[in-house]
Scaffold this motif. Structure first.
Motif, PDB file in Angstrom:
ATOM      1  N   GLU A 366      -5.572  -1.505 -25.635  1.00  0.00           N
ATOM      2  CA  GLU A 366      -4.938  -2.756 -26.062  1.00  0.00           C
ATOM      3  C   GLU A 366      -5.945  -3.903 -26.051  1.00  0.00           C
ATOM      4  OE1 GLU A 366      -1.629  -3.463 -23.522  1.00  0.00           O
ATOM      5  OE2 GLU A 366      -0.423  -1.805 -24.315  1.00  0.00           O
ATOM      6  N   VAL A 367      -6.741  -3.971 -25.003  1.00  0.00           N
ATOM      7  CA  VAL A 367      -7.750  -5.031 -24.910  1.00  0.00           C
ATOM      8  C   VAL A 367      -8.738  -4.914 -26.068  1.00  0.00           C
ATOM      9  CG1 VAL A 367      -9.651  -5.947 -23.529  1.00  0.00           C
ATOM     10  CG2 VAL A 367      -7.535  -5.232 -22.399  1.00  0.00           C
ATOM     11  N   ASN A 368      -9.156  -3.709 -26.356  1.00  0.00           N
ATOM     12  CA  ASN A 368     -10.124  -3.485 -27.432  1.00  0.00           C
ATOM     13  C   ASN A 368      -9.534  -3.846 -28.795  1.00  0.00           C
ATOM     14  OD1 ASN A 368     -12.723  -2.604 -28.302  1.00  0.00           O
ATOM     15  ND2 ASN A 368     -11.806  -0.693 -29.017  1.00  0.00           N
ATOM     16  N   ALA A 369      -8.236  -3.591 -28.965  1.00  0.00           N
ATOM     17  CA  ALA A 369      -7.579  -3.920 -30.234  1.00  0.00           C
ATOM     18  C   ALA A 369      -7.388  -5.432 -30.384  1.00  0.00           C
ATOM     19  CB  ALA A 369      -6.236  -3.196 -30.326  1.00  0.00           C
ATOM     20  N   GLU A 370      -7.110  -6.108 -29.284  1.00  0.00           N
ATOM     21  CA  GLU A 370      -6.872  -7.547 -29.337  1.00  0.00           C
ATOM     22  C   GLU A 370      -8.152  -8.333 -29.636  1.00  0.00           C
ATOM     23  OE1 GLU A 370      -3.256  -7.382 -26.023  1.00  0.00           O
ATOM     24  OE2 GLU A 370      -5.198  -8.262 -25.514  1.00  0.00           O
ATOM     25  N   ARG A 371      -9.262  -7.875 -29.077  1.00  0.00           N
ATOM     26  CA  ARG A 371     -10.545  -8.559 -29.289  1.00  0.00           C
ATOM     27  C   ARG A 371     -11.583  -7.510 -29.673  1.00  0.00           C
ATOM     28  NH1 ARG A 371      -8.660 -11.249 -24.341  1.00  0.00           N
ATOM     29  NH2 ARG A 371      -7.772 -13.263 -24.956  1.00  0.00           N
ATOM     30  N   PRO A 372     -11.548  -7.056 -30.913  1.00  0.00           N
ATOM     31  CA  PRO A 372     -12.382  -5.926 -31.342  1.00  0.00           C
ATOM     32  C   PRO A 372     -13.873  -6.169 -31.117  1.00  0.00           C
ATOM     33  CG  PRO A 372     -10.753  -6.492 -33.030  1.00  0.00           C
ATOM     34  CD  PRO A 372     -10.727  -7.590 -32.017  1.00  0.00           C
ATOM     35  N   GLY A 373     -14.546  -5.129 -30.663  1.00  0.00           N
ATOM     36  CA  GLY A 373     -15.993  -5.144 -30.565  1.00  0.00           C
ATOM     37  C   GLY A 373     -16.573  -5.645 -29.254  1.00  0.00           C
ATOM     38  N   ILE A 374     -15.757  -6.274 -28.423  1.00  0.00           N
ATOM     39  CA  ILE A 374     -16.302  -6.861 -27.192  1.00  0.00           C
ATOM     40  C   ILE A 374     -16.414  -5.822 -26.078  1.00  0.00           C
ATOM     41  CG2 ILE A 374     -15.972  -8.622 -25.420  1.00  0.00           C
ATOM     42  CD1 ILE A 374     -14.650 -10.379 -27.455  1.00  0.00           C
ATOM     43  N   VAL A 375     -15.463  -4.889 -26.006  1.00  0.00           N
ATOM     44  CA  VAL A 375     -15.473  -3.901 -24.922  1.00  0.00           C
ATOM     45  C   VAL A 375     -16.784  -3.119 -24.865  1.00  0.00           C
ATOM     46  CG1 VAL A 375     -14.390  -1.787 -24.053  1.00  0.00           C
ATOM     47  CG2 VAL A 375     -12.958  -3.732 -24.743  1.00  0.00           C
ATOM     48  N   PRO A 376     -17.317  -2.607 -25.984  1.00  0.00           N
ATOM     49  CA  PRO A 376     -18.598  -1.881 -25.898  1.00  0.00           C
ATOM     50  C   PRO A 376     -19.747  -2.740 -25.380  1.00  0.00           C
ATOM     51  CG  PRO A 376     -17.511  -1.446 -27.996  1.00  0.00           C
ATOM     52  CD  PRO A 376     -16.756  -2.554 -27.345  1.00  0.00           C
ATOM     53  N   VAL A 377     -19.723  -4.026 -25.721  1.00  0.00           N
ATOM     54  CA  VAL A 377     -20.777  -4.918 -25.231  1.00  0.00           C
ATOM     55  C   VAL A 377     -20.641  -5.104 -23.717  1.00  0.00           C
ATOM     56  CG1 VAL A 377     -21.927  -7.138 -25.540  1.00  0.00           C
ATOM     57  CG2 VAL A 377     -20.708  -6.102 -27.453  1.00  0.00           C
ATOM     58  N   CYS A 378     -19.406  -5.255 -23.260  1.00  0.00           N
ATOM     59  CA  CYS A 378     -19.162  -5.356 -21.814  1.00  0.00           C
ATOM     60  C   CYS A 378     -19.677  -4.114 -21.085  1.00  0.00           C
ATOM     61  CB  CYS A 378     -17.666  -5.524 -21.540  1.00  0.00           C
ATOM     62  SG  CYS A 378     -16.971  -7.108 -22.041  1.00  0.00           S
ATOM     63  N   ASP A 379     -19.360  -2.958 -21.621  1.00  0.00           N
ATOM     64  CA  ASP A 379     -19.793  -1.706 -20.993  1.00  0.00           C
ATOM     65  C   ASP A 379     -21.310  -1.622 -20.910  1.00  0.00           C
ATOM     66  OD1 ASP A 379     -17.138  -0.987 -20.763  1.00  0.00           O
ATOM     67  OD2 ASP A 379     -17.158   0.349 -22.504  1.00  0.00           O
ATOM     68  N   ALA A 380     -21.972  -1.967 -22.004  1.00  0.00           N
ATOM     69  CA  ALA A 380     -23.431  -1.881 -22.032  1.00  0.00           C
ATOM     70  C   ALA A 380     -24.065  -2.897 -21.085  1.00  0.00           C
ATOM     71  CB  ALA A 380     -23.936  -2.107 -23.462  1.00  0.00           C
ATOM     72  N   LEU A 381     -23.493  -4.084 -21.023  1.00  0.00           N
ATOM     73  CA  LEU A 381     -24.030  -5.115 -20.134  1.00  0.00           C
ATOM     74  C   LEU A 381     -23.844  -4.715 -18.675  1.00  0.00           C
ATOM     75  CD1 LEU A 381     -25.324  -7.892 -19.808  1.00  0.00           C
ATOM     76  CD2 LEU A 381     -23.041  -8.911 -20.026  1.00  0.00           C
ATOM     77  N   ARG A 382     -22.673  -4.236 -18.353  1.00  0.00           N
ATOM     78  CA  ARG A 382     -22.407  -3.801 -16.973  1.00  0.00           C
ATOM     79  C   ARG A 382     -23.386  -2.714 -16.542  1.00  0.00           C
ATOM     80  NH1 ARG A 382     -17.529  -0.893 -17.505  1.00  0.00           N
ATOM     81  NH2 ARG A 382     -18.981   0.786 -18.035  1.00  0.00           N
ATOM     82  N   ASP A 383     -23.671  -1.788 -17.428  1.00  0.00           N
ATOM     83  CA  ASP A 383     -24.497  -0.630 -17.069  1.00  0.00           C
ATOM     84  C   ASP A 383     -25.969  -0.969 -16.847  1.00  0.00           C
ATOM     85  OD1 ASP A 383     -22.234   0.898 -17.225  1.00  0.00           O
ATOM     86  OD2 ASP A 383     -22.678   1.740 -19.207  1.00  0.00           O
ATOM     87  N   CYS A 384     -26.417  -2.147 -17.287  1.00  0.00           N
ATOM     88  CA  CYS A 384     -27.842  -2.477 -17.136  1.00  0.00           C
ATOM     89  C   CYS A 384     -28.108  -3.463 -16.010  1.00  0.00           C
ATOM     90  CB  CYS A 384     -28.418  -3.007 -18.448  1.00  0.00           C
ATOM     91  SG  CYS A 384     -27.909  -4.687 -18.875  1.00  0.00           S
ATOM     92  N   LEU A 385     -27.068  -3.893 -15.310  1.00  0.00           N
ATOM     93  CA  LEU A 385     -27.266  -4.904 -14.271  1.00  0.00           C
ATOM     94  C   LEU A 385     -27.752  -4.277 -12.970  1.00  0.00           C
ATOM     95  CD1 LEU A 385     -24.164  -7.247 -14.694  1.00  0.00           C
ATOM     96  CD2 LEU A 385     -26.407  -7.384 -15.792  1.00  0.00           C
ATOM     97  N   PRO A 386     -28.620  -4.970 -12.249  1.00  0.00           N
ATOM     98  CA  PRO A 386     -29.017  -4.485 -10.925  1.00  0.00           C
ATOM     99  C   PRO A 386     -27.849  -4.586  -9.952  1.00  0.00           C
ATOM    100  CG  PRO A 386     -29.973  -6.647 -11.367  1.00  0.00           C
ATOM    101  CD  PRO A 386     -29.321  -6.194 -12.636  1.00  0.00           C
ATOM    102  N   GLN A 387     -27.927  -3.837  -8.875  1.00  0.00           N
ATOM    103  CA  GLN A 387     -26.874  -3.869  -7.867  1.00  0.00           C
ATOM    104  C   GLN A 387     -26.763  -5.273  -7.272  1.00  0.00           C
ATOM    105  OE1 GLN A 387     -27.402  -0.838  -4.890  1.00  0.00           O
ATOM    106  NE2 GLN A 387     -26.555   0.744  -6.208  1.00  0.00           N
ATOM    107  N   ARG A 388     -25.549  -5.624  -6.902  1.00  0.00           N
ATOM    108  CA  ARG A 388     -25.238  -6.889  -6.228  1.00  0.00           C
ATOM    109  C   ARG A 388     -25.412  -8.099  -7.140  1.00  0.00           C
ATOM    110  NH1 ARG A 388     -28.519  -6.583  -0.661  1.00  0.00           N
ATOM    111  NH2 ARG A 388     -27.352  -8.463  -0.197  1.00  0.00           N
ATOM    112  N   THR A 389     -25.345  -7.881  -8.450  1.00  0.00           N
ATOM    113  CA  THR A 389     -25.406  -9.026  -9.366  1.00  0.00           C
ATOM    114  C   THR A 389     -24.151  -9.872  -9.213  1.00  0.00           C
ATOM    115  OG1 THR A 389     -26.755  -7.838 -10.982  1.00  0.00           O
ATOM    116  CG2 THR A 389     -25.535  -9.748 -11.777  1.00  0.00           C
TER     117      THR A 389
END
Length: 546
Positions: A366-389
């Motif tokens: 539902e979130v992805n449908a409401e604001r298309p394209g943002i979820v993949p960017v969130c996932d990619a950003l989360r995965d590259c952050l150092p611990q304790r950001t």
């Protein structure tokens, strides 16, 4: 022999004695006496570009450090400019102390520089209390009152104003104060003790009754809010949930209290409409450290049956509960820690991990449908952050999406301007957080329009050499407002503003800038930004997902 100084200088010495190491602000002719003692006292002053920025920096510093954020501002416009951060701090329970000068007399004389009709009363509309100190003793007592209330009551901003003549007058120093215990260092993880005795004000019979209800419930459910979102509490939360087989929601501010991989975690999807059905199906709901405000639910009620349990330190929150609900005016941290060691036996819970996973999968879609394209960017950003950001976000669709789909692995590490909902929060607040967390990763997420509000504070991050990634999400408009207008059948109006070249703008301040074109490039840019010797503006548009 007691050394007298102008009161403005003595206040800085007093604050240093009480544990204040950093002050944010802007000097002016009306508050310059407050600046006389800053360096002498050994306090670091951070010069903001606007009082709004100073207030948000102090807010971000407080959230990151656990210590009060302190700001010095001038009479009149200086105080007015910081009232927006004060309102935000009130909404989000942040210990912000604003000290300002004020005119000596405003009744018989008109037309004075920076004059307001009633400055103290104006400030009181956006903070816990606003008082004027007309003597040195009153100033000292008010500072100690504010600092004491920050540790004993719900944390909310305070304002103290001192007449200019009093700031200039010679005064004896405040009585020295030695804290009983050292303040924790920024991001220090304190393991909450698991006491064998009841927390103050609650008898063991009441807690025992709650424990029995949870163990006997077929669908026990916790809603965990920002009031208990502190590093080190995850152990107690997990013990309680596992002991009674409870499922859990977190509010946006409570994210990280439940591990991302917990099989019965509904995440931060409380505002999804059908979460009300789950609360109604629960036979024992515990609301812990949450106001259940509009920003948590986006509906009139949570949807639970009468008989829920509310645990909060704010009597106003408890007063809104149903008469048949159980209400405990106490520290939810202590209650959680107590329950973690006092629930024994086999739980009656019938929650299923498959059911929880099904809801979460549907909500993510539902979130992805409401604001298309943002979820993949969130996932990619989360995965590259150092611990304790630690992340500071703004009022932008990127953050609205991330707050639902981005699971945090520790509490108190994502800060958003909830409630008051001001634009421009993220950049200066992240600067304050980065100052408090030297050597630890801090990041800002802000939209193109919000960046306009406080873009000048980028100069502060450059001056201080802060390795701060600033994710700027540019969808070219006030898109959330445009979509709201469309839903209301209003022709979209005044939702598009001409943007500058944000990368060139950042470079003009002396910051780094990048506009990655792929998610992989974005990840590399973010990693490099944490290792830089200054801030990096990372410019993203919806085109990054192709």
């Amino acid at each position: 022999m007691t050394q007298t100084r102008p009161l403005g200088a003595q206040i800085s010495h007093m604050l240093k004695d009480r544990g204040v190491d950093v002050i944010f602000g802007i000097p002016g002719v009306h508050n310059q006496e407050m600046y006389r003692g800053i360096e002498e006292a050994g306090i670091t002053h951070v010069l903001a570009r606007h009082e709004q920025g100073a207030g948000f920096m102090a807010d971000g510093y407080a959230r990151a450090s656990g210590k009060p954020g302190v700001a010095y501002v001038i009479t009149g416009p200086g105080l007015c400019n910081i009232m927006t951060p004060m309102g935000q701090a009130y909404s989000d329970s942040v210990p912000l102390l604003v000290l300002s000068s004020c005119l000596d007399e405003t009744v018989a004389t008109r037309g004075q520089l920076h004059q307001m009709k009633d400055q103290r009363a104006a400030a009181e509309t956006v903070c816990d209390w606003s008082e004027e100190a007309r003597t040195a003793e009153a100033a000292y007592q008010l500072v100690d009152r504010a600092l004491t209330e920050f540790t004993t009551r719900r944390k909310r901003p305070k304002h103290i104003q001192v007449p200019i003549a009093q700031l200039e007058a010679e005064a004896a120093p405040a009585v020295r104060h030695r804290p009983d215990h050292a303040q924790p260092k920024p991001d220090q993880f304190v393991i909450v003790p698991l006491p064998r005795t009841a927390p103050p004000g609650i008898d063991t019979r009441q807690l025992g009754h709650i424990a029995k209800r949870l163990m006997a419930a077929e669908r026990p459910l916790f809603v965990l809010g920002g009031g208990v979102a502190m590093p080190g509490l995850e152990q107690a939360v997990q013990a309680v949930l596992n002991n009674c087989g409870a499922a859990a929601f977190t509010t946006y501010a409570g994210r990280g209290l439940v591990p991302p991989d917990h099989p019965l975690s509904f995440g931060s999807h409380l505002a999804r409409p059908d979460s009300a059905k789950l609360l109604d199906a629960s036979d024992c709901v515990v609301f812990l450290g949450t106001d259940l405000s509009e920003g948590d639910l986006w509906r009139a009620t949570a949807g639970h049956r009468p008989g829920a349990i509310h645990i909060n330190i704010d009597p106003e929150v408890l007063a809104r509960a149903h008469p048949q609900d159980t209400r405990l005016l106490t520290d939810g941290v202590e209650v959680l820690a107590y329950l973690a060691t006092h629930m024994t036996g086999k739980p009656a819970s019938s929650w299923s991990a498959d059911l929880v996973a099904g809801f979460r999968s549907r909500w993510r879609a539902e979130v992805n449908a409401e604001r298309p394209g943002i979820v993949p960017v969130c996932d990619a950003l989360r995965d590259c952050l150092p611990q304790r950001t630690m992340i500071y976000s703004d009022m932008t669709q990127f953050a609205y999406t991330a707050k639902e789909v981005w699971d945090m692995d520790r509490p108190g590490h994502w800060h958003h301007p909830t409630g008051f909902g001001t634009l421009g929060y993220a950049t200066p607040a992240a600067i304050g957080g980065a100052i408090a967390r030297k050597g630890l990763p801090t990041m800002a997420i802000i939209g193109d329009y919000g960046f306009h509000y406080t873009m000048q504070e980028l100069g502060v991050a450059v001056e201080l050499g802060l390795p701060l990634p600033i994710i700027l999400w540019d969808n070219g408009k006030l898109k959330e407002i445009e979509e709201s207008m469309v839903r209301a059948q209003i022709a979209p109006n005044a939702v598009i503003a001409r943007n500058p070249d944000f990368c060139k703008l950042a470079e003009a301040f002396g910051a780094r800038a990048a506009a990655p074109q792929t998610l992989t490039d974005m990840q590399d840019t973010v990693r490099a930004a944490f290792d830089a010797d200054g801030p990096t503006l990372i410019y993203l548009t919806p085109d990054i997902t192709g």
